[in-house]
Design a protein around this motif. Structure first.
Motif, PDB file in Angstrom:
ATOM      1  N   LEU A  56      40.274  36.994  35.460  1.00 39.91           N
ATOM      2  CA  LEU A  56      39.652  35.471  35.338  1.00 39.91           C
ATOM      3  C   LEU A  56      40.975  34.672  34.868  1.00 39.91           C
ATOM      4  O   LEU A  56      41.966  35.171  33.872  1.00 39.91           O
ATOM      5  CB  LEU A  56      38.988  35.551  34.382  1.00 39.91           C
ATOM      6  N   TRP A  57      41.174  33.479  35.500  1.00 37.40           N
ATOM      7  CA  TRP A  57      42.173  32.574  34.832  1.00 37.40           C
ATOM      8  C   TRP A  57      41.519  31.161  34.529  1.00 37.40           C
ATOM      9  O   TRP A  57      40.696  30.818  35.354  1.00 37.40           O
ATOM     10  CB  TRP A  57      43.216  32.391  36.126  1.00 37.40           C
ATOM     11  N   ASP A  58      41.865  30.812  33.566  1.00 39.14           N
ATOM     12  CA  ASP A  58      41.241  29.487  33.290  1.00 39.14           C
ATOM     13  C   ASP A  58      42.066  28.301  34.133  1.00 39.14           C
ATOM     14  O   ASP A  58      43.305  28.425  34.216  1.00 39.14           O
ATOM     15  CB  ASP A  58      41.395  29.147  31.691  1.00 39.14           C
ATOM     16  N   ILE A  59      41.134  27.460  34.775  1.00 36.33           N
ATOM     17  CA  ILE A  59      41.780  26.402  35.556  1.00 36.33           C
ATOM     18  C   ILE A  59      42.355  25.574  34.773  1.00 36.33           C
ATOM     19  O   ILE A  59      43.470  25.038  35.180  1.00 36.33           O
ATOM     20  CB  ILE A  59      40.625  25.766  36.348  1.00 36.33           C
ATOM     21  N   ARG A  60      42.119  25.239  33.416  1.00 34.80           N
ATOM     22  CA  ARG A  60      42.540  24.165  32.696  1.00 34.80           C
ATOM     23  C   ARG A  60      43.895  24.786  32.190  1.00 34.80           C
ATOM     24  O   ARG A  60      43.778  25.762  31.357  1.00 34.80           O
ATOM     25  CB  ARG A  60      41.380  23.552  31.538  1.00 34.80           C
ATOM     26  N   GLY A  61      45.050  24.007  32.222  1.00 37.59           N
ATOM     27  CA  GLY A  61      46.105  24.420  31.828  1.00 37.59           C
ATOM     28  C   GLY A  61      46.826  25.897  32.310  1.00 37.59           C
ATOM     29  O   GLY A  61      47.660  26.140  31.378  1.00 37.59           O
ATOM     30  N   LEU A  62      46.241  26.142  33.378  1.00 35.29           N
ATOM     31  CA  LEU A  62      46.904  27.464  33.843  1.00 35.29           C
ATOM     32  C   LEU A  62      48.555  27.628  34.222  1.00 35.29           C
ATOM     33  O   LEU A  62      48.893  26.649  34.791  1.00 35.29           O
ATOM     34  CB  LEU A  62      46.016  27.958  35.117  1.00 35.29           C
TER      35      LEU A  62
ATOM     36  N   ARG B  10      38.916  30.570  37.320  1.00 37.14           N
ATOM     37  CA  ARG B  10      39.309  30.858  38.929  1.00 37.14           C
ATOM     38  C   ARG B  10      39.055  32.426  38.859  1.00 37.14           C
ATOM     39  O   ARG B  10      39.819  33.016  38.202  1.00 37.14           O
ATOM     40  CB  ARG B  10      40.549  30.351  39.029  1.00 37.14           C
ATOM     41  N   LEU B  11      38.428  32.883  39.796  1.00 36.68           N
ATOM     42  CA  LEU B  11      38.203  34.530  40.046  1.00 36.68           C
ATOM     43  C   LEU B  11      39.218  34.659  40.754  1.00 36.68           C
ATOM     44  O   LEU B  11      39.243  34.684  42.075  1.00 36.68           O
ATOM     45  CB  LEU B  11      36.865  34.586  40.617  1.00 36.68           C
ATOM     46  N   ALA B  12      40.447  35.630  40.334  1.00 36.49           N
ATOM     47  CA  ALA B  12      41.505  35.900  40.886  1.00 36.49           C
ATOM     48  C   ALA B  12      41.220  37.311  41.868  1.00 36.49           C
ATOM     49  O   ALA B  12      41.470  37.195  43.089  1.00 36.49           O
ATOM     50  CB  ALA B  12      42.614  36.369  40.336  1.00 36.49           C
TER      51      ALA B  12
END
Length: 259
Positions: A210-216, A178-180
């Motif tokens: 940047l945030w990882d969508i999996r397990g964020l 995810r592009l914050a």
């Protein structure tokens, strides 16, 4: 290494920043952009990160080439080697342009919006480039009044920034990221008698949140003081997911990509 060092010393240096060095290019109107290993988070130096310059060179090439292919003008011409690329010389505007898709960083501090809140639409902000002043947030009125740009420039910047955001958001979602928010720098170039604005500098993890969508889990990371993922792992994992990991970079691990 001695040959490379001697060759770099013979070239005329135009500019050196925290992450890059610019040298005179081989053709009129061009520069050579050299990517250093120095790391930074939220514009704060983090020391050398092994292999970061190589990865950022490849990642910026990937993003800039993609933008060029969809008609978004950039300064990127071609990658020359593992750490260098040829770019167009541009008159840089004294602004950082930030596009925000989710509340984070300075926005949460200024407005009290909870971290990670999806914004109703992408928000474009402008920051005056002056590290001594802390790169302060400025309005369109400041930009026009102080002659940093005119209203047409601002319209063009917004159009550029939102097109870059559409492209980057789609690319990142495709690899589970995810592009914050991210920042751009914009330069002016002349094509005959006409001036146009182009995306310049670089697009890399240095300029993106940047945030990882999996397990964020944003609250655990940023509000409860979890240690951030090492920078080298962030750059490596993003390059791996995008399929641009150079063969000579070996510190591949399985991190959670959060920057």
């Amino acid at each position: 290494m001695g040959y490379i060092g001697d060759r770099m010393a013979r070239r005329k240096k135009v500019y050196e920043g925290k992450a890059k060095i610019l040298y005179e290019g081989p053709e009129p109107g061009t520069l050579i952009q050299y990517f250093k290993d120095d790391g930074q988070v939220d514009a704060k130096p983090q020391g050398a990160v092994e292999g970061k310059g190589v990865l950022n060179n490849r990642l910026s090439e990937f993003f800039m080439s993609g933008l060029n292919s969809i008609g978004v003008p950039t300064h990127f011409i071609k990658r020359l080697n593992m750490r260098e690329q040829m770019v167009r010389m541009a008159e840089m505007m004294p602004l950082e342009v930030v596009v925000r898709n989710y509340a984070a960083g300075g926005m949460t501090e200024r407005l009290g919006i909870p971290l990670g809140t999806a914004l109703p639409r992408p928000i474009v902000e402008y920051y005056f480039k002056d590290e001594k002043l802390g790169n302060p947030l400025v309005s369109e009125e400041h930009i026009v009044a102080f002659g940093w740009g005119n209203q047409q420039d601002l319209d063009d910047i917004i159009a550029l920034a939102l097109r870059v955001n559409d492209f980057m958001t789609g690319v990142m979602l495709g690899v589970g990221v995810r592009l914050a928010d991210f920042r751009l720098e914009v330069g002016r170039v002349w094509e005959g008698e006409f001036m146009r604005l182009i995306v310049a500098d670089e697009i890399s993890p240095d300029s993106c949140r940047l945030w990882d969508i999996r397990g964020l889990d944003l609250s655990e990371r940023e509000d409860q003081g979890r240690d951030p993922v090492p920078l080298a792992e962030v750059y490596t994992e993003l390059a791996r997911r995008l399929g641009v990991l150079p063969s000579n970079v070996t510190h591949t691990t399985k991190p959670t990509l959060i920057n």
